[in-house]
Write a protein that holds these residues in place. Structure first.
Motif, mmCIF file in Angstrom:
data_model
loop_
_atom_site.group_PDB
_atom_site.id
_atom_site.type_symbol
_atom_site.label_atom_id
_atom_site.label_comp_id
_atom_site.label_asym_id
_atom_site.label_seq_id
_atom_site.Cartn_x
_atom_site.Cartn_y
_atom_site.Cartn_z
ATOM 1 N N ARG A 176 30.456 -48.648 -5.270
ATOM 2 C CA ARG A 176 29.238 -49.432 -5.067
ATOM 3 C C ARG A 176 28.655 -49.967 -6.366
ATOM 4 O O ARG A 176 27.811 -50.853 -6.342
ATOM 5 N N LYS A 216 26.410 -41.076 -0.992
ATOM 6 C CA LYS A 216 26.965 -40.737 0.315
ATOM 7 C C LYS A 216 27.935 -41.816 0.788
ATOM 8 O O LYS A 216 28.979 -41.511 1.392
ATOM 9 N N GLU A 217 27.610 -43.070 0.515
ATOM 10 C CA GLU A 217 28.476 -44.167 0.950
ATOM 11 C C GLU A 217 29.823 -44.133 0.226
ATOM 12 O O GLU A 217 30.872 -44.396 0.847
ATOM 13 N N GLU A 218 29.822 -43.809 -1.059
ATOM 14 C CA GLU A 218 31.082 -43.741 -1.791
ATOM 15 C C GLU A 218 31.923 -42.547 -1.345
ATOM 16 O O GLU A 218 33.157 -42.602 -1.404
ATOM 17 N N GLU A 234 32.062 -41.588 1.786
ATOM 18 C CA GLU A 234 32.698 -42.093 3.004
ATOM 19 C C GLU A 234 33.869 -43.006 2.655
ATOM 20 O O GLU A 234 34.919 -42.970 3.313
ATOM 21 N N ASN A 235 33.721 -43.853 1.628
ATOM 22 C CA ASN A 235 34.806 -44.737 1.211
ATOM 23 C C ASN A 235 35.997 -43.959 0.668
ATOM 24 O O ASN A 235 37.151 -44.343 0.860
ATOM 25 N N THR A 258 33.322 -39.894 10.305
ATOM 26 C CA THR A 258 33.393 -41.186 9.633
ATOM 27 C C THR A 258 34.781 -41.779 9.830
ATOM 28 O O THR A 258 35.763 -41.216 9.342
ATOM 29 N N ASN A 268 33.083 -50.234 5.340
ATOM 30 C CA ASN A 268 32.170 -49.500 4.476
ATOM 31 C C ASN A 268 32.414 -49.774 3.003
ATOM 32 O O ASN A 268 31.934 -49.054 2.152
ATOM 33 N N ALA A 278 31.642 -51.665 -0.271
ATOM 34 C CA ALA A 278 30.449 -52.378 -0.711
ATOM 35 C C ALA A 278 30.736 -53.430 -1.756
ATOM 36 O O ALA A 278 29.886 -54.248 -2.061
#
Length: 378
Positions: A246, A269-271, A273-274, A301, A322, A324
């Motif tokens: 991100r 948290k998003e990274e 999931e990636n 996920t 997901n 970014a």
């Protein structure tokens, strides 16, 4: 005869006087007892006024002699104020992680206080940090006020003796989330090379164990020669090359190796999931298993495996819901597949990029020759 009657009459008169005296004495005693009993039953005359029944001024207890009462059940205010004092201290306290071993309390206090003064987070003559308790890898600082603690959150990520300090709320903090920046966002200075970035104070769980668990991943099938630095560098660069990050920099904050498995902590948290798309990525002859730890209780996920991601990326068909950031060129992603061979991780991950041309200085010389010089054959 008359004398006899006179004596008898005198005797009767004497008896009557004696009887009257006895009756008077008895009635006097009864009246005395009655008055004493009435005095004992009636309240003291100096205790209450005779007209209104209001206590006199001398009988009202002073406020100093009465214990202070709270407005919660009549309990003394001492315990209530102690609770407020403890909560205020928690609100003024901050956690400082990634401290180098041997860091002294005085040095850390002086460094952070100077940083706050330099960036106008406090006045130039203020003492923003009152106390500090250090441990081997972390510390706790106590700020002068709650507002000062809120502003000190902007020190998150500040470089200190070769490490990037993690400044956040302690686990006991239960107050509201206060928005803050990282040190790099506050000052515009990039993170020095080789330093690990720290997670942002985004308020997701307030830095609690649950929020950290959402950023943690399990790495299986590791081999003994894989060190923490090697895994962090290899997986982090693989994520950067396929566009799973991100923001710039290595997204992996820390790595813990234990035998045949390891745990990595990502900065968001998003990274995390990636990073699940790295499952089955080959490295040093092993196929790494990337997944959630056993303690994770959050939602599932959806993600792919490294083979699918790499094939789609090389063909230009990569579509990550997901992801970014934009994907890197396909030529830069082929390098992670070479990591199956035992080689240094830096060499295995080196991107096959063409070096950019470096501009050079050009010198122009004028009027060095005349027209006659050009026409002369000699």
């Amino acid at each position: 005869m008359s004398d006899y009657y006179d004596r008898d009459e005198r005797r009767r008169g004497s008896h009557r006087r004696d009887r009257d005296d006895r009756d008077y004495y008895r009635s006097s005693r009864r009246r005395s007892r009655s008055r004493s009993r009435s005095r004992s039953r009636s309240p003291p005359s100096n205790r209450y006024s005779s007209s209104s029944g209001i206590p006199s001024a001398g009988m009202i207890p002073s406020a100093a002699s009465q214990p202070p009462l709270s407005n919660t059940g009549g309990l003394p205010l001492g315990g209530y104020s102690t609770t407020l004092s403890a909560q205020d201290k928690i609100n003024r306290e901050l956690f400082v992680g990634n401290t180098p071993p041997g860091t002294s309390e005085a040095l850390l206090m002086q460094f952070l206080s100077g940083a706050m003064r330099k960036t106008n987070l406090c006045s130039p003559d203020a003492t923003p940090i009152l106390a500090c308790r250090t441990n081997q890898k972390f510390a706790f600082i106590e700020c002068a006020s709650v507002d000062t603690a809120n502003k000190a959150l902007n020190l998150n990520g500040i470089p200190f003796l070769g490490a990037s300090l993690r400044v956040s709320r302690p686990s006991k903090y239960a107050g509201p989330h206060i928005p803050s920046l990282t040190w790099q966002q506050l000052t515009g200075q990039p993170l020095p090379p080789g330093m690990t970035p720290v997670p942002e104070n985004n308020g997701l769980g307030g830095g609690s164990a649950e929020e950290k668990l959402n950023r943690e991943l399990f790495i299986g099938n590791t081999t003994p020669e894989m060190t923490e630095a090697m895994l962090r560098d290899f997986l982090g660069r693989a994520m950067e090359q396929v566009g799973l990050t991100r923001m710039p920099g290595n997204p992996i904050v820390s790595c813990r190796v234990s035998g045949k498995f390891a745990f990595v902590e990502l900065r968001t948290k998003e990274e995390a999931e990636n990073a699940l798309n790295l499952n089955n990525i080959p490295y040093l002859g092993a196929s790494l298993r990337v997944g959630r730890p056993s303690k994770y209780t959050g939602p599932h996920t959806p993600h792919g495996n490294w083979e699918d991601i790499l094939a789609k990326f090389m063909s230009g068909e990569l579509q990550l819901n997901n992801a970014a950031s934009a994907p890197a060129p396909p030529a830069a992603v082929a390098a992670p597949a070479m990591a199956q061979m035992p080689a240094a991780p830096a060499m295995a991950m080196a991107p096959a990029a063409v070096p950019a041309a470096v501009p050079t200085r050009v010198v122009e010389l004028k009027q060095m020759l005349t027209q006659q010089d050009l026409e002369d054959d000699e």
